[in-house]
Scaffold this motif. Structure first.
Motif, PDB file in Angstrom:
ATOM      1  N   GLY A 177     -22.682  -7.083 -23.186  1.00  0.00           N
ATOM      2  CA  GLY A 177     -21.890  -6.272 -23.988  1.00  0.00           C
ATOM      3  C   GLY A 177     -20.696  -5.400 -23.240  1.00  0.00           C
ATOM      4  O   GLY A 177     -20.392  -4.663 -23.574  1.00  0.00           O
ATOM      5  N   LEU A 178     -20.255  -6.079 -22.214  1.00  0.00           N
ATOM      6  CA  LEU A 178     -19.308  -5.470 -21.275  1.00  0.00           C
ATOM      7  C   LEU A 178     -17.996  -6.342 -21.414  1.00  0.00           C
ATOM      8  O   LEU A 178     -18.322  -7.623 -21.262  1.00  0.00           O
ATOM      9  CB  LEU A 178     -19.655  -5.393 -19.628  1.00  0.00           C
ATOM     10  CG  LEU A 178     -21.060  -4.494 -19.310  1.00  0.00           C
ATOM     11  CD1 LEU A 178     -21.279  -4.537 -17.896  1.00  0.00           C
ATOM     12  CD2 LEU A 178     -20.615  -2.789 -19.989  1.00  0.00           C
ATOM     13  N   VAL A 179     -16.960  -5.785 -21.740  1.00  0.00           N
ATOM     14  CA  VAL A 179     -15.538  -6.593 -21.631  1.00  0.00           C
ATOM     15  C   VAL A 179     -15.515  -6.992 -20.376  1.00  0.00           C
ATOM     16  O   VAL A 179     -15.235  -6.156 -19.480  1.00  0.00           O
ATOM     17  CB  VAL A 179     -14.628  -5.824 -22.381  1.00  0.00           C
ATOM     18  CG1 VAL A 179     -13.163  -6.519 -22.149  1.00  0.00           C
ATOM     19  CG2 VAL A 179     -14.986  -5.482 -23.851  1.00  0.00           C
ATOM     20  N   PRO A 180     -15.251  -8.388 -19.849  1.00  0.00           N
ATOM     21  CA  PRO A 180     -14.768  -8.556 -18.597  1.00  0.00           C
ATOM     22  C   PRO A 180     -13.296  -8.712 -18.329  1.00  0.00           C
ATOM     23  O   PRO A 180     -12.551  -9.164 -19.259  1.00  0.00           O
ATOM     24  CB  PRO A 180     -15.591  -9.970 -18.364  1.00  0.00           C
ATOM     25  CG  PRO A 180     -15.389 -10.659 -19.728  1.00  0.00           C
ATOM     26  CD  PRO A 180     -15.646  -9.549 -20.754  1.00  0.00           C
ATOM     27  N   ILE A 181     -13.201  -8.036 -17.174  1.00  0.00           N
ATOM     28  CA  ILE A 181     -11.755  -8.011 -16.793  1.00  0.00           C
ATOM     29  C   ILE A 181     -11.568  -8.827 -15.784  1.00  0.00           C
ATOM     30  O   ILE A 181     -12.256  -8.943 -14.703  1.00  0.00           O
ATOM     31  CB  ILE A 181     -11.017  -6.802 -16.174  1.00  0.00           C
ATOM     32  CG1 ILE A 181     -10.751  -5.542 -17.079  1.00  0.00           C
ATOM     33  CG2 ILE A 181      -9.798  -6.962 -15.301  1.00  0.00           C
ATOM     34  CD1 ILE A 181     -10.204  -4.153 -16.695  1.00  0.00           C
ATOM     35  N   VAL A 182     -10.904 -10.220 -16.054  1.00  0.00           N
ATOM     36  CA  VAL A 182     -10.760 -11.121 -14.983  1.00  0.00           C
ATOM     37  C   VAL A 182      -9.494 -10.933 -14.028  1.00  0.00           C
ATOM     38  O   VAL A 182      -8.371 -11.308 -14.519  1.00  0.00           O
ATOM     39  CB  VAL A 182     -10.537 -12.504 -15.757  1.00  0.00           C
ATOM     40  CG1 VAL A 182     -10.496 -13.813 -15.199  1.00  0.00           C
ATOM     41  CG2 VAL A 182     -11.719 -12.766 -16.663  1.00  0.00           C
ATOM     42  N   GLU A 183      -9.847 -10.987 -12.853  1.00  0.00           N
ATOM     43  CA  GLU A 183      -8.730 -10.573 -11.910  1.00  0.00           C
ATOM     44  C   GLU A 183      -8.711 -11.552 -10.732  1.00  0.00           C
ATOM     45  O   GLU A 183      -9.420 -11.328  -9.750  1.00  0.00           O
ATOM     46  CB  GLU A 183      -9.167  -8.976 -11.109  1.00  0.00           C
ATOM     47  CG  GLU A 183      -8.022  -8.731 -10.257  1.00  0.00           C
ATOM     48  CD  GLU A 183      -8.297  -7.393  -9.592  1.00  0.00           C
ATOM     49  OE1 GLU A 183      -7.482  -7.230  -8.870  1.00  0.00           O
ATOM     50  OE2 GLU A 183      -9.241  -6.761 -10.036  1.00  0.00           O
ATOM     51  N   PRO A 184      -7.863 -12.540 -10.796  1.00  0.00           N
ATOM     52  CA  PRO A 184      -7.794 -13.642  -9.723  1.00  0.00           C
ATOM     53  C   PRO A 184      -6.363 -12.922  -9.068  1.00  0.00           C
ATOM     54  O   PRO A 184      -5.008 -13.211  -9.510  1.00  0.00           O
ATOM     55  CB  PRO A 184      -7.381 -14.882 -10.371  1.00  0.00           C
ATOM     56  CG  PRO A 184      -6.789 -14.435 -11.759  1.00  0.00           C
ATOM     57  CD  PRO A 184      -7.340 -13.100 -12.341  1.00  0.00           C
ATOM     58  N   GLU A 185      -6.577 -12.449  -8.064  1.00  0.00           N
ATOM     59  CA  GLU A 185      -5.508 -11.844  -7.210  1.00  0.00           C
ATOM     60  C   GLU A 185      -4.873 -12.698  -6.085  1.00  0.00           C
ATOM     61  O   GLU A 185      -5.632 -13.076  -5.211  1.00  0.00           O
ATOM     62  CB  GLU A 185      -5.828 -10.354  -6.482  1.00  0.00           C
ATOM     63  CG  GLU A 185      -4.619  -9.963  -5.681  1.00  0.00           C
ATOM     64  CD  GLU A 185      -4.973  -8.385  -5.103  1.00  0.00           C
ATOM     65  OE1 GLU A 185      -3.706  -7.971  -4.622  1.00  0.00           O
ATOM     66  OE2 GLU A 185      -6.058  -8.023  -5.472  1.00  0.00           O
ATOM     67  N   VAL A 186      -3.554 -13.143  -6.239  1.00  0.00           N
ATOM     68  CA  VAL A 186      -3.032 -14.012  -5.182  1.00  0.00           C
ATOM     69  C   VAL A 186      -2.517 -12.847  -4.388  1.00  0.00           C
ATOM     70  O   VAL A 186      -1.503 -12.172  -4.634  1.00  0.00           O
ATOM     71  CB  VAL A 186      -1.828 -14.947  -5.701  1.00  0.00           C
ATOM     72  CG1 VAL A 186      -1.042 -15.611  -4.726  1.00  0.00           C
ATOM     73  CG2 VAL A 186      -2.507 -15.830  -6.726  1.00  0.00           C
ATOM     74  N   LEU A 187      -2.772 -12.806  -3.145  1.00  0.00           N
ATOM     75  CA  LEU A 187      -2.409 -11.862  -2.162  1.00  0.00           C
ATOM     76  C   LEU A 187      -1.096 -11.719  -1.820  1.00  0.00           C
ATOM     77  O   LEU A 187      -0.510 -12.989  -1.290  1.00  0.00           O
ATOM     78  CB  LEU A 187      -3.435 -11.854  -0.967  1.00  0.00           C
ATOM     79  CG  LEU A 187      -4.787 -11.623  -1.095  1.00  0.00           C
ATOM     80  CD1 LEU A 187      -5.702 -11.679  -0.005  1.00  0.00           C
ATOM     81  CD2 LEU A 187      -5.228 -10.225  -1.788  1.00  0.00           C
ATOM     82  N   ALA A 188      -0.348 -10.612  -1.548  1.00  0.00           N
ATOM     83  CA  ALA A 188       1.174 -10.612  -1.018  1.00  0.00           C
ATOM     84  C   ALA A 188       1.227 -10.636   0.343  1.00  0.00           C
ATOM     85  O   ALA A 188       2.157 -10.266   0.781  1.00  0.00           O
ATOM     86  CB  ALA A 188       1.761  -9.302  -1.809  1.00  0.00           C
ATOM     87  N   ASP A 189      -0.118 -10.887   1.033  1.00  0.00           N
ATOM     88  CA  ASP A 189       0.009 -10.695   2.545  1.00  0.00           C
ATOM     89  C   ASP A 189       0.923 -12.119   3.130  1.00  0.00           C
ATOM     90  O   ASP A 189       0.455 -13.159   2.591  1.00  0.00           O
ATOM     91  CB  ASP A 189      -1.147 -10.561   3.238  1.00  0.00           C
ATOM     92  CG  ASP A 189      -1.956  -9.445   2.809  1.00  0.00           C
ATOM     93  OD1 ASP A 189      -1.339  -8.362   2.443  1.00  0.00           O
ATOM     94  OD2 ASP A 189      -3.092  -9.607   2.743  1.00  0.00           O
ATOM     95  N   GLY A 190       1.756 -11.929   4.237  1.00  0.00           N
ATOM     96  CA  GLY A 190       2.263 -13.209   4.636  1.00  0.00           C
ATOM     97  C   GLY A 190       3.743 -13.524   4.391  1.00  0.00           C
ATOM     98  O   GLY A 190       4.462 -12.530   3.635  1.00  0.00           O
ATOM     99  N   PRO A 191       4.360 -14.361   4.926  1.00  0.00           N
ATOM    100  CA  PRO A 191       5.706 -14.585   5.060  1.00  0.00           C
ATOM    101  C   PRO A 191       6.326 -15.509   3.730  1.00  0.00           C
ATOM    102  O   PRO A 191       7.526 -15.786   3.884  1.00  0.00           O
ATOM    103  CB  PRO A 191       5.909 -15.281   6.323  1.00  0.00           C
ATOM    104  CG  PRO A 191       5.012 -16.163   6.697  1.00  0.00           C
ATOM    105  CD  PRO A 191       3.741 -15.267   5.899  1.00  0.00           C
TER     106      PRO A 191
END
Length: 335
Positions: A177-191
């Motif tokens: 009964g919970l709406v899922p937030i789907v969070e695939p985060e491509v990290l901004a660390d790096g060059p």
């Protein structure tokens, strides 16, 4: 509750979360991360200080005009305000939907230790039932993807494991009964540059939606919380227009129109950058989804600094928070 009743409730929750001009406040920092934020303004990492900061944000005058939902850490879900009122009730009384972070952090991925795997599937259904009973109506699970082109990262195995975890989580949440937030985060660390971020984010979102389909997750009752297409923190700069165009291009190519809302994470951007990029994405238009924000630091940083733990600064800090929330509300409306 029957499957039909749960489906109807999930749809109502989604409708509330994507109310025009509103977004989600991410206040689900772990105890350690919350401590770092508090220590940055000279405050010790105590439960009282963590509660005080969150209460400051949740009770700001007019917050319900711009914030539709708040993602909570488990501690906060069961905390009471300084007046003894459950913080979930403080939110619900303002028409704001309480949510809950359900992953329990990351560990090194077996076989690829520079990549991370998100934990929390064990006993997830039991925990979701507990959170639902406590008033939560949506959930969040964050998977992280590292870019290192020289090292061949992300690996196909890293992307698949992140996507499969998100899909399994989403299916359990919908059944609870919970709406899922789907969070695939491509990290901004790096060059890396913006082109690398675009290519990797395209791959990640493509695999995520394939895994969601395999798991038979109902797309109409999820929300997507992706990164914007930005260069790495040590990479060559990109203009706000380039960020907006690349972000919308990736979303159009990978996200089915059945998904009702895209609520961006701020991903290391400054408060002003996160707002400007959201505005430009919405001004480009032509998307089938409601496009808004689910920001943490990009909503809280200035308010935290203005407050610094001094009760005398509370009103001024709340005014700063509302100013940021309203700016992002206008950006969500392409204004």
């Amino acid at each position: 509750m029957s499957c039909t009743a749960k489906g109807s409730e999930l749809a109502r929750t989604v409708e509330a979360l994507i109310s025009p001009g509103k977004g989600i406040l991410a206040a689900d920092e772990s105890t350690g991360t919350a401590g770092k934020r508090l220590e940055s303004v000279g405050l010790p990492n105590t439960e009282d200080n963590r509660r005080a900061l969150r209460e400051l944000l949740f009770t700001a005058d007019g917050v319900e005009k711009f914030i539709s939902g708040v993602i909570l850490y488990e501690e906060t879900l069961f905390q009471a305000s300084s007046k003894g009122t459950p913080l979930t009730k403080e939110l619900a009384d303002r028409g704001i939907v309480p949510g809950i972070k359900v992953d329990i952090g990351t560990v090194a991925l077996v076989g690829s230790p520079r990549e991370l795997y998100t934990q929390g599937l064990d006993n997830l259904r039991q925990r979701c039932d507990k959170y639902y009973a406590a008033g939560a109506r949506f959930a969040k699970w964050r998977a992280v993807i590292t870019i290192d082109t020289a090292a061949g990262l992300p690996s196909p195995a890293g992307v698949r494991s992140a996507a499969a975890g998100l899909a399994a989580y989403a299916k359990v949440c919908q059944e609870a009964g919970l709406v899922p937030i789907v969070e695939p985060e491509v990290l901004a660390d790096g060059p890396h540059g913006i082109d690398d971020c675009e290519a990797v984010t395209h791959e990640v979102l493509s695999v995520v939606f394939r895994e969601l389909a395999i798991a038979k997750v109902q797309l109409e009752t999820i929300l997507l919380k992706p990164n914007m297409i930005v260069p790495g923190s040590k990479g060559p700069a990109a203009t706000p227009d380039a960020v907006a165009a690349a972000t919308l291009r990736v979303l159009r190519r990978t996200v089915p129109p059945a998904v009702p809302g895209i609520m961006f994470l701020s991903g290391g951007q400054s408060e002003e950058e996160a707002t400007k990029h959201l505005e430009l994405i919405n001004k480009l238009g032509g998307s089938p989804w409601y496009v808004s924000f689910s920001y943490g630091r990009a909503l809280q940083a200035s308010a935290l600094k203005a407050w610094s733990g001094d009760a005398a600064n509370a009103a001024a800090a709340q005014a700063v928070f509302i100013q940021r929330a309203e700016a992002n509300s206008q950006a969500a409306l392409a204004k």
